[in-house]
Scaffold this active site. Structure first.
Site, mmCIF file in Angstrom:
data_model
loop_
_atom_site.group_PDB
_atom_site.id
_atom_site.type_symbol
_atom_site.label_atom_id
_atom_site.label_comp_id
_atom_site.label_asym_id
_atom_site.label_seq_id
_atom_site.Cartn_x
_atom_site.Cartn_y
_atom_site.Cartn_z
ATOM 1 N N ARG A 55 33.650 33.299 39.113
ATOM 2 C CA ARG A 55 33.489 32.157 39.539
ATOM 3 C C ARG A 55 32.126 31.094 38.594
ATOM 4 O O ARG A 55 31.223 31.793 38.494
ATOM 5 C CB ARG A 55 33.111 32.344 41.169
ATOM 6 C CG ARG A 55 32.938 31.108 41.851
ATOM 7 C CD ARG A 55 32.925 31.473 43.503
ATOM 8 N NE ARG A 55 32.185 32.746 43.440
ATOM 9 C CZ ARG A 55 30.869 32.821 43.867
ATOM 10 N NH1 ARG A 55 30.386 31.509 43.900
ATOM 11 N NH2 ARG A 55 30.133 33.622 43.986
ATOM 12 N N HIS A 94 30.023 31.695 49.043
ATOM 13 C CA HIS A 94 29.998 31.238 47.676
ATOM 14 C C HIS A 94 29.014 30.280 47.417
ATOM 15 O O HIS A 94 28.426 30.168 46.344
ATOM 16 C CB HIS A 94 31.615 30.494 47.220
ATOM 17 C CG HIS A 94 32.662 31.954 47.000
ATOM 18 N ND1 HIS A 94 33.885 31.559 47.281
ATOM 19 C CD2 HIS A 94 32.334 33.096 46.928
ATOM 20 C CE1 HIS A 94 34.653 32.467 47.102
ATOM 21 N NE2 HIS A 94 33.670 33.555 47.025
ATOM 22 N N HIS A 100 39.591 48.688 48.927
ATOM 23 C CA HIS A 100 39.911 47.277 48.935
ATOM 24 C C HIS A 100 38.677 46.545 49.614
ATOM 25 O O HIS A 100 38.695 46.398 50.830
ATOM 26 C CB HIS A 100 41.101 47.223 49.891
ATOM 27 C CG HIS A 100 41.464 45.591 50.006
ATOM 28 N ND1 HIS A 100 43.107 45.309 49.838
ATOM 29 C CD2 HIS A 100 41.060 44.427 50.441
ATOM 30 C CE1 HIS A 100 42.993 44.103 49.927
ATOM 31 N NE2 HIS A 100 41.714 43.406 50.049
ATOM 32 N N GLU A 152 50.932 39.483 53.152
ATOM 33 C CA GLU A 152 49.906 39.421 53.930
ATOM 34 C C GLU A 152 50.159 38.469 55.212
ATOM 35 O O GLU A 152 49.584 38.687 56.212
ATOM 36 C CB GLU A 152 48.714 38.927 53.109
ATOM 37 C CG GLU A 152 47.400 39.086 53.952
ATOM 38 C CD GLU A 152 46.183 38.729 53.120
ATOM 39 O OE1 GLU A 152 46.481 38.200 51.854
ATOM 40 O OE2 GLU A 152 45.344 38.346 53.464
ATOM 41 N N ASP A 200 42.845 34.125 41.881
ATOM 42 C CA ASP A 200 42.834 33.470 43.322
ATOM 43 C C ASP A 200 44.213 32.706 43.192
ATOM 44 O O ASP A 200 44.339 31.893 42.162
ATOM 45 C CB ASP A 200 41.760 32.486 43.453
ATOM 46 C CG ASP A 200 41.431 31.906 44.787
ATOM 47 O OD1 ASP A 200 42.696 31.736 45.172
ATOM 48 O OD2 ASP A 200 40.349 31.872 45.136
HETATM 49 P P1 5GP Z 1 34.743 37.197 45.919
HETATM 50 O O1 5GP Z 1 36.263 37.133 45.150
HETATM 51 O O2 5GP Z 1 34.336 35.859 45.886
HETATM 52 O O3 5GP Z 1 33.998 38.393 45.618
HETATM 53 O O4 5GP Z 1 35.401 37.509 47.628
HETATM 54 C C1 5GP Z 1 35.761 36.477 48.591
HETATM 55 C C2 5GP Z 1 37.194 36.168 47.912
HETATM 56 O O5 5GP Z 1 38.201 37.123 48.097
HETATM 57 C C3 5GP Z 1 37.670 35.118 48.929
HETATM 58 O O6 5GP Z 1 37.407 33.784 48.449
HETATM 59 C C4 5GP Z 1 39.197 35.142 48.708
HETATM 60 O O7 5GP Z 1 39.857 34.678 47.724
HETATM 61 C C5 5GP Z 1 39.450 36.592 48.797
HETATM 62 N N1 5GP Z 1 39.753 37.362 49.748
HETATM 63 C C6 5GP Z 1 38.755 38.177 50.513
HETATM 64 N N2 5GP Z 1 39.351 38.455 51.583
HETATM 65 C C7 5GP Z 1 40.666 38.199 51.582
HETATM 66 C C8 5GP Z 1 41.805 38.225 52.535
HETATM 67 O O8 5GP Z 1 41.732 39.115 53.504
HETATM 68 N N3 5GP Z 1 42.797 37.883 51.860
HETATM 69 C C9 5GP Z 1 43.043 37.316 50.595
HETATM 70 N N4 5GP Z 1 44.314 36.889 50.441
HETATM 71 N N5 5GP Z 1 42.062 37.176 49.936
HETATM 72 C C10 5GP Z 1 40.898 37.515 50.433
#
Ligand code: 5GP
Length: 342
Positions: free
Chosen positions: A102, A66, A13, A200, A138
């Site tokens: 993205r 981002h 994770h 969560e 997302d």
């Molecule tokens: P990326 O998908 O851009 O590589 O990683 C960041 C994204 O992962 C965040 O914008 C969010 O959507 C998701 N994310 C990261 N950590 C968490 C978390 O602890 N909980 C949730 N629900 N989403 C997370």
């Protein structure tokens, strides 16, 4: 600490952009200023150290990141560095990264070109580590966008011969996710694996029941599923009956405030009933942690012996999204390193 540093591990994770180290951020800032000398951002401070601790603070940091990772070159640098750091610093031998496809219209980056840049960096990695990718949906996005991500994951899984292995559901955990259930079911039907953030935050009982009924192949966080932690008997049955593994992110949960103190974390209750749990970092950059630190924390707070830590790491292999044969080989690799750890 020396034992944990030597322990071979799996990481299941880790959000790609949440895992960016300060060194990589500095490198990206330099590159960005070469392109745009007037560019200014508070990315230098893209950890939570100086912030109050709420989920909203975490998500504010993701927006800064981002903004920085806004083109394919940056995505490639990030992927390369994150893989190297997990391999070299945490002795991770197998990792499933997850990232949200993205688009950045300002630079011409599309969802697909972003994912392809990540995949290309994964392929080029020369570290002693196996890397797989989950594409994230997302919770804040539309059904159309989620369906597009499903199609991309399905296509790229075939094209890359299994480098892309499935879907993640993440993003603001207070946003309802039930609308994505038909897409998640379709993904399962097509053979994609599902790692879903569930429970969560508290008071999501109906949604958690619906998501558990899909069912997922692994659960992210699951902080409020156990009856002793805001869950109920039905959620316990849906989770523990089929033994759906839970990705445990101790530092993340305490730092973002979903768990008040670490001693109250549901990890101990799940362990007590022999439920499969995997220690993970979630966002090692944002939360200033590492997989070594998560094992050290678990050892200290839950009084785990060296042998128990070893078992925890070895048993994590049962929860990876790979074939039986692959798991057997990986276990053999871990076992051959066992003597050097103790
Ligand atoms: P990326 O998908 O851009 O590589 O990683 C960041 C994204 O992962 C965040 O914008 C969010 O959507 C998701 N994310 C990261 N950590 C968490 C978390 O602890 N909980 C949730 N629900 N989403 C997370």
């Amino acid at each position: 600490r020396r034992f944990i540093e030597k322990l071979p591990k799996v990481e299941l994770h880790a959000h790609l952009n949440g895992s960016i180290s300060q060194q990589t951020i500095q490198r990206l800032i330099v590159l960005r200023r070469q392109r745009d000398p007037s560019w200014n951002s508070s990315c230098e401070n893209a950890t939570l150290e100086s912030r109050s601790k709420t989920l909203a603070d975490c998500f504010a940091v993701f927006s800064l990141l981002h903004d920085l990772v806004d083109n394919e070159e940056a995505a490639s640098i990030v992927t390369n560095d994150v893989i190297r750091e997990f391999a070299q610093d945490d002795n991770v031998k197998y990792i499933e990264l997850r990232t949200t496809p993205r688009a950045m219209p300002a630079t011409g980056m599309t969802k697909e070109s972003y994912v392809r840049a990540v995949l290309s960096a994964m392929r080029k990695s020369e570290e002693d580590i196996t890397v797989r990718l989950l594409l994230a949906i997302d919770r804040r996005t539309s059904i159309e966008d989620a369906a597009d991500t499903l199609e991309m994951a399905d296509r790229l899984r075939k094209e890359t011969n299994g480098l892309v292995i499935g879907l993640d559901l993440s993003g603001d955990p207070t946003k309802p996710a039930e609308k994505f259930i038909p897409i998640l079911k379709e993904a399962k039907k097509r053979g994609l694996k599902l790692a879903l953030h569930i429970a969560e935050v508290n008071n999501m009982t109906d949604e958690s029941r619906a998501l558990l009924s899909v069912p997922p192949d692994r659960i992210g966080h699951g902080v409020f599923l156990h009856p002793d932690h805001g869950g109920n008997a039905q959620l316990l049955r849906l989770t523990h009956g089929p033994k759906i593994p839970i990705e445990i992110c101790l530092t993340s949960n305490v730092t973002s405030g979903t768990v008040k103190v670490i001693q109250d974390h549901c990890f101990s209750q799940w362990r007590l009933i022999g439920h499969p749990c995997i220690l993970c970092t979630d966002d090692k950059g944002v939360f200033s942690t590492s997989l070594n630190e998560e094992y050290i924390l678990a050892a200290k707070e839950f009084h785990l012996s060296f042998e128990e830590l070893w078992d925890l790491s070895l048993q994590s292999i049962d929860s990876i999204f790979e074939s039986k044969e692959f798991k057997t080989e990986l276990k053999a690799k871990f076992l051959s390193a066992k003597e050097r750890c103790f």
